[in-house]
Design a protein around this motif. Structure first.
Motif, PDB file in Angstrom:
ATOM      1  N   PHE A 192       9.452   9.467   0.609  1.00 25.60           N
ATOM      2  CA  PHE A 192       9.521   8.108   0.073  1.00 25.60           C
ATOM      3  C   PHE A 192      10.958   7.645  -0.173  1.00 25.60           C
ATOM      4  N   ALA A 193      11.779   8.447  -0.794  1.00 27.16           N
ATOM      5  CA  ALA A 193      13.125   8.017  -1.197  1.00 27.16           C
ATOM      6  C   ALA A 193      13.953   7.521  -0.014  1.00 27.16           C
ATOM      7  N   SER A 194      13.861   8.193   1.119  1.00 26.61           N
ATOM      8  CA  SER A 194      14.685   7.790   2.256  1.00 26.61           C
ATOM      9  C   SER A 194      13.983   6.809   3.200  1.00 26.61           C
ATOM     10  N   ASN A 195      12.713   6.520   2.966  1.00 25.10           N
ATOM     11  CA  ASN A 195      11.956   5.595   3.823  1.00 25.10           C
ATOM     12  C   ASN A 195      11.252   4.511   3.025  1.00 25.10           C
ATOM     13  N   SER A 196      11.719   4.256   1.813  1.00 24.02           N
ATOM     14  CA  SER A 196      10.997   3.344   0.923  1.00 24.02           C
ATOM     15  C   SER A 196      10.862   1.937   1.501  1.00 24.02           C
ATOM     16  N   ALA A 197      11.897   1.416   2.151  1.00 23.55           N
ATOM     17  CA  ALA A 197      11.811   0.053   2.686  1.00 23.55           C
ATOM     18  C   ALA A 197      10.687  -0.066   3.712  1.00 23.55           C
ATOM     19  N   LYS A 198      10.615   0.883   4.629  1.00 21.07           N
ATOM     20  CA  LYS A 198       9.550   0.862   5.648  1.00 21.07           C
ATOM     21  C   LYS A 198       8.176   1.032   5.011  1.00 21.07           C
ATOM     22  N   ILE A 199       8.053   1.999   4.115  1.00 19.82           N
ATOM     23  CA  ILE A 199       6.775   2.274   3.476  1.00 19.82           C
ATOM     24  C   ILE A 199       6.289   1.056   2.695  1.00 19.82           C
ATOM     25  N   ILE A 200       7.166   0.503   1.874  1.00 14.73           N
ATOM     26  CA  ILE A 200       6.799  -0.654   1.056  1.00 14.73           C
ATOM     27  C   ILE A 200       6.429  -1.837   1.927  1.00 14.73           C
TER      28      ILE A 200
END
Length: 164
Positions: free
Chosen positions: A109-117
């Protein structure tokens, strides 16, 4: 998947005796079609009661989420939100839940938060638009209990109007 506490996706019990606030209920009613209505006041001023009063008199379908500080994770918050909406449409949220489970396994999550969100929020909003023909109100009671602002894109998607 998180354990969902039912008390968090149900409105608090409406008191038998209240001081009616017809003026505030009318303001909410006048602004309800603006996408997002924020009812802001200090603790104890009756935000929850006036919201319940509006809902009781409006006749509109709604979901309710009592937001707690331990929901300050995007995955936890969105899971609770999906379950609150499922209270009015039991078929809602399948795609969002599948995407959450897939992304939990696939991405940190921390390094991919923008995509995930972005992806999860887009899926959730698309399911809202496709899953409801009549206007539906989503109540987020106590949103100020969350400190994490990384995932507030969901709220930005829905527009905004502040009622004072």
């Amino acid at each position: 998947m998180e354990k969902i506490l039912q008390a968090r996706i149900l409105p608090y019990k409406f008191p038998e005796k209240i001081v009616t606030r017809d003026n505030l209920v009318s303001k909410i009613s006048d602004n309800i079609n603006k996408g997002l209505v924020l009812i802001c006041a200090p603790a104890g001023y009756g935000k929850t009661i006036v919201t319940q009063e509006f809902l009781r008199t409006s006749g509109r379908q709604y979901s309710w989420l009592n937001v707690h500080p331990d929901m300050d994770s995007f995955y936890v918050f969105i899971s609770y939100l999906v379950h609150s909406v499922k209270k009015i449409n039991k078929n809602f949220g399948t795609s969002t839940h599948l995407l959450i489970e897939d992304y939990r396994d696939k991405y940190e999550f921390a390094s991919n938060s923008a995509k995930i969100i972005n992806d999860v929020t887009s899926t959730f909003v698309n399911e809202l638009y496709l899953g409801f023909e009549e206007e539906t109100i989503i109540v987020l009671d106590g949103l100020g209990n969350l400190d994490n602002s990384d995932w507030t894109k969901l709220i930005k998607y829905l527009g905004g109007q502040n009622i004072s």
